[in-house]
Design an enzyme around this catalytic site. Structure first.
Site, PDB file in Angstrom:
ATOM      1  N   MET A   1     -11.482  -6.002   4.897  1.00 62.12           N
ATOM      2  CA  MET A   1     -11.307  -4.737   6.549  1.00 62.12           C
ATOM      3  C   MET A   1     -10.380  -6.070   7.486  1.00 62.12           C
ATOM      4  O   MET A   1     -11.679  -6.223   8.079  1.00 62.12           O
ATOM      5  CB  MET A   1     -11.291  -4.083   6.027  1.00 62.12           C
ATOM      6  CG  MET A   1     -11.560  -2.817   5.139  1.00 62.12           C
ATOM      7  SD  MET A   1     -10.263  -2.335   4.387  1.00 62.12           S
ATOM      8  CE  MET A   1      -9.151  -2.143   5.756  1.00 62.12           C
TER       9      MET A   1
ATOM     10  N   MET B   1     -12.444   4.274  -0.556  1.00 61.03           N
ATOM     11  CA  MET B   1     -12.812   4.891   0.748  1.00 61.03           C
ATOM     12  C   MET B   1     -13.549   6.212   1.034  1.00 61.03           C
ATOM     13  O   MET B   1     -13.306   7.136   1.162  1.00 61.03           O
ATOM     14  CB  MET B   1     -12.038   4.499   1.765  1.00 61.03           C
ATOM     15  CG  MET B   1     -11.444   3.590   1.935  1.00 61.03           C
ATOM     16  SD  MET B   1      -9.877   2.793   3.323  1.00 61.03           S
ATOM     17  CE  MET B   1      -8.471   3.271   1.667  1.00 61.03           C
TER      18      MET B   1
ATOM     19  N   HIS C   1      -1.285  -1.090  -4.104  1.00 58.33           N
ATOM     20  CA  HIS C   1      -2.790  -0.649  -3.420  1.00 58.33           C
ATOM     21  C   HIS C   1      -1.939   0.790  -3.229  1.00 58.33           C
ATOM     22  O   HIS C   1      -1.691   1.120  -2.381  1.00 58.33           O
ATOM     23  CB  HIS C   1      -2.768  -1.315  -2.468  1.00 58.33           C
ATOM     24  CG  HIS C   1      -3.560  -1.726  -2.050  1.00 58.33           C
ATOM     25  ND1 HIS C   1      -4.905  -3.018  -2.042  1.00 58.33           N
ATOM     26  CD2 HIS C   1      -4.457  -1.101  -0.096  1.00 58.33           C
ATOM     27  CE1 HIS C   1      -6.496  -1.949  -1.249  1.00 58.33           C
ATOM     28  NE2 HIS C   1      -5.749  -0.916   0.053  1.00 58.33           N
TER      29      HIS C   1
ATOM     30  N   ASP D   1      -4.791   3.378  -1.742  1.00 58.09           N
ATOM     31  CA  ASP D   1      -5.921   3.828  -1.134  1.00 58.09           C
ATOM     32  C   ASP D   1      -6.329   4.872  -1.174  1.00 58.09           C
ATOM     33  O   ASP D   1      -5.841   6.147  -0.671  1.00 58.09           O
ATOM     34  CB  ASP D   1      -5.223   4.047   0.297  1.00 58.09           C
ATOM     35  CG  ASP D   1      -4.921   2.290   0.695  1.00 58.09           C
ATOM     36  OD1 ASP D   1      -3.947   1.511   1.424  1.00 58.09           O
ATOM     37  OD2 ASP D   1      -5.892   1.626   1.309  1.00 58.09           O
TER      38      ASP D   1
ATOM     39  N   HIS E   1      -8.362   1.484  -3.876  1.00 56.59           N
ATOM     40  CA  HIS E   1      -9.408   1.081  -2.997  1.00 56.59           C
ATOM     41  C   HIS E   1      -9.835   2.282  -2.003  1.00 56.59           C
ATOM     42  O   HIS E   1      -9.446   3.183  -2.177  1.00 56.59           O
ATOM     43  CB  HIS E   1      -8.458   0.089  -1.659  1.00 56.59           C
ATOM     44  CG  HIS E   1      -9.430  -0.266  -0.553  1.00 56.59           C
ATOM     45  ND1 HIS E   1      -8.507  -0.321   0.675  1.00 56.59           N
ATOM     46  CD2 HIS E   1     -10.399  -0.096   0.068  1.00 56.59           C
ATOM     47  CE1 HIS E   1      -9.452  -0.174   1.890  1.00 56.59           C
ATOM     48  NE2 HIS E   1     -10.506  -0.256   0.925  1.00 56.59           N
TER      49      HIS E   1
ATOM     50  N   MET F   1      -8.954   8.130  -0.166  1.00 56.83           N
ATOM     51  CA  MET F   1      -9.704   8.548   1.276  1.00 56.83           C
ATOM     52  C   MET F   1     -10.744  10.249   1.330  1.00 56.83           C
ATOM     53  O   MET F   1      -9.812  10.309   0.609  1.00 56.83           O
ATOM     54  CB  MET F   1      -9.261   8.543   2.913  1.00 56.83           C
ATOM     55  CG  MET F   1      -8.525   6.909   2.651  1.00 56.83           C
ATOM     56  SD  MET F   1      -7.298   7.058   4.015  1.00 56.83           S
ATOM     57  CE  MET F   1      -7.079   5.337   4.254  1.00 56.83           C
TER      58      MET F   1
ATOM     59  N   SER G   1       0.739  -1.063   0.005  1.00 58.77           N
ATOM     60  CA  SER G   1      -0.011  -0.004  -0.479  1.00 58.77           C
ATOM     61  C   SER G   1       1.455   1.028  -0.319  1.00 58.77           C
ATOM     62  O   SER G   1       1.943   1.338   1.002  1.00 58.77           O
ATOM     63  CB  SER G   1      -0.877   0.095   0.710  1.00 58.77           C
ATOM     64  OG  SER G   1      -1.541   1.806   1.314  1.00 58.77           O
TER      65      SER G   1
ATOM     66  N   ASP H   1      -6.881  -6.552   4.473  1.00 54.12           N
ATOM     67  CA  ASP H   1      -6.212  -5.681   4.426  1.00 54.12           C
ATOM     68  C   ASP H   1      -5.804  -4.657   5.723  1.00 54.12           C
ATOM     69  O   ASP H   1      -7.286  -4.489   6.041  1.00 54.12           O
ATOM     70  CB  ASP H   1      -7.048  -4.445   3.345  1.00 54.12           C
ATOM     71  CG  ASP H   1      -6.094  -3.117   2.757  1.00 54.12           C
ATOM     72  OD1 ASP H   1      -6.490  -1.927   2.095  1.00 54.12           O
ATOM     73  OD2 ASP H   1      -5.043  -2.858   3.614  1.00 54.12           O
TER      74      ASP H   1
HETATM   75  C1  DX5 Z   1      -6.282   1.602   5.632  1.00 50.58           C
HETATM   76  C2  DX5 Z   1      -6.210   1.115   4.573  1.00 50.58           C
HETATM   77  C3  DX5 Z   1      -4.932   0.176   4.232  1.00 50.58           C
HETATM   78  C4  DX5 Z   1      -3.943   0.659   4.677  1.00 50.58           C
HETATM   79  C5  DX5 Z   1      -2.390  -1.327   5.206  1.00 50.58           C
HETATM   80  O1  DX5 Z   1      -7.725   2.370   5.301  1.00 50.58           O
HETATM   81  O2  DX5 Z   1      -7.013   0.215   3.616  1.00 50.58           O
HETATM   82  O3  DX5 Z   1      -4.546  -0.063   2.583  1.00 50.58           O
HETATM   83  O4  DX5 Z   1      -2.741   0.951   4.076  1.00 50.58           O
HETATM   84  O5  DX5 Z   1      -1.549  -0.201   5.600  1.00 50.58           O
HETATM   85  P1  DX5 Z   1      -1.092  -1.529   7.051  1.00 50.58           P
HETATM   86  O6  DX5 Z   1      -0.494  -3.144   6.582  1.00 50.58           O
HETATM   87  O7  DX5 Z   1       0.364  -0.036   7.629  1.00 50.58           O
HETATM   88  O8  DX5 Z   1      -2.448  -1.539   7.831  1.00 50.58           O
HETATM   89 ZN    ZN Z   2      -6.494  -0.162   1.113  1.00 50.13          ZN
END
Ligand code: DX5
Ligand code: ZN
Length: 262
Positions: free
Chosen positions: A176, A67, A32, A34, A65, A36, A7, A220
Site C-alpha cells: 500500500m 480490506m 482491481h 477494492d 483486495h 472495504m 481499480s 496500490d
Molecule cells: C485504497 C485502494 C486503492 C485505491 C486506488 O484503499 O486500495 O486500490 O482505489 O485508487 P487511486 O489510484 O486513486 O489511489
Molecule cells: Zn486496492
C-alpha cells in the site's frame, strides 16, 4: 513487462459494465476490486455479489483486495464468485486492529494466542508485528486450496519484516502506498525500500510472465503515470494499481499506455 490493474473504486458505479469494457479495450491486464468493510478501514464499498455479476462480463484477471476484518470468513465467497487473486491484509488479524473495534464484534473466532505466540519465528517478530500468523497462514492456505492465487498486503506504516514468515505461502505482495480506505490520495514513497526488501527475501519475483510459483509485487495507492510509475517499475514493481489516474483521466487508453510504458 508491467501489468496494469485499474481499480473500479474510481469507476462510475451506475455504468459498471461499460466502465469495465472501457479499460479492457484500452489494454488493462487485471481488474482491481477494492472490498472495504467499514471496520478495517473507515469506508464501505462492495462485496462478492458485485464480483459475481462482473465475472461473466470480462476476461480480465480479477484481483480482489480485501480490506476487511476476519477475511477467513469471506475468502470462499469471493473465489466462488470468480476472483482469480484474493489478497488479505497482514494487519487484519492484529491486536492493534482488534483493539480499535467495538468489543462485541472483535473476535468471531477465538485465536488461541498462547499456542500461536509459540509458533512465531522470533520474539522480535511477535513484538514487532503483533499479528496472528496462524490465522494468516490458515487463510492463505485456504485461498490456494480453493484454486485462487493468494496475496498479502501491508499498510505504509507496517514493517516489511511482517511479511517474511509468509513469503513462501503467497503469489503476490500488495504494497500500500496510501493508507487504505479511499481512492485519489497522495502517493507515499515508503514502498520503494519495501520493494528492495522483498527482493532480498525471495528469488521468486516475477521474470517475464506471472507463472505459477512466481511472486508478483503490486503497488496500490496514488500511482500515476510519469516519474512515480517509472521509478516503481525500475525498483521492481510488476503490477501497478491505478484508480483515479485511469478513470478520472480524459483518455483512459492514453492513461493505461502511459503506465505500461513507464
Ligand atoms: C485504497 C485502494 C486503492 C485505491 C486506488 O484503499 O486500495 O486500490 O482505489 O485508487 P487511486 O489510484 O486513486 O489511489
Ligand atoms: Zn486496492
Amino acid at each position: 513487462m508491467v501489468l496494469i490493474a485499474p481499480s473500479i473504486l474510481s469507476a462510475d458505479f451506475s455504468n459498471l459494465e461499460s466502465e469495465i469494457a472501457r479499460v479492457e479495450k484500452a489494454g488493462a491486464n487485471w481488474l482491481h476490486f477494492d472490498v472495504m468493510d467499514g471496520l478495517f478501514v473507515p469506508n464501505i464499498t462492495f462485496g462478492a455479489p458485485i464480483l459475481k455479476a462482473i465475472r461473466p462480463k470480462t476476461k480480465l484477471f480479477l484481483d480482489a483486495h480485501l480490506m476487511i476484518m476476519n477475511p477467513h470468513n469471506h475468502v470462499a465467497d469471493f473465489i466462488n464468485a470468480g476472483a482469480d487473486m484474493v489478497t488479505i491484509h497482514v494487519e487484519s488479524y492484529s491486536d492493534d486492529t482488534y483493539s480499535r473495534l467495538p468489543q462485541d464484534t472483535s473476535r468471531d473466532f477465538e485465536l488461541n494466542t498462547s499456542a500461536n505466540a509459540g509458533s512465531d519465528p522470533s520474539p522480535k517478530f511477535a513484538a514487532a508485528c503483533a499479528i496472528k500468523s496462524e490465522a494468516i497462514s490458515k487463510t492463505l492456505k485456504h485461498i490456494r486450496a480453493l484454486g485462487a492465487r493468494a496475496g498479502l498486503s501491508i499498510n505504509p506504516g507496517t514493517d516489511i519484516s511482517c511479511i517474511e514468515p509468509f513469503i513462501d505461502q503467497i503469489d503476490m505482495v500488495l504494497l500500500m502506498s496510501v493508507n487504505p480506505g479511499f481512492g485519489g490520495q497522495k502517493f507515499m514513497p515508503v514502498v520503494f525500500e519495501k520493494i528492495a526488501a522483498i527482493k532480498k527475501m525471495t528469488k521468486r519475483v516475477i521474470g517475464t510472465e506471472f507463472s505459477k510459483g512466481e511472486l508478483a509485487i503490486e503497488v496500490d495507492g496514488g500511482v500515476v503515470p510519469g516519474e512515480i510509475a517509472s521509478q516503481l517499475v525500475a525498483a521492481g514493481a510488476n503490477v501497478l494499481v491505478a484508480g483515479s489516474a485511469i478513470y478520472k483521466a480524459p483518455d483512459v487508453k492514453l492513461a493505461i499506455e502511459a503506465l505500461k510504458n513507464a
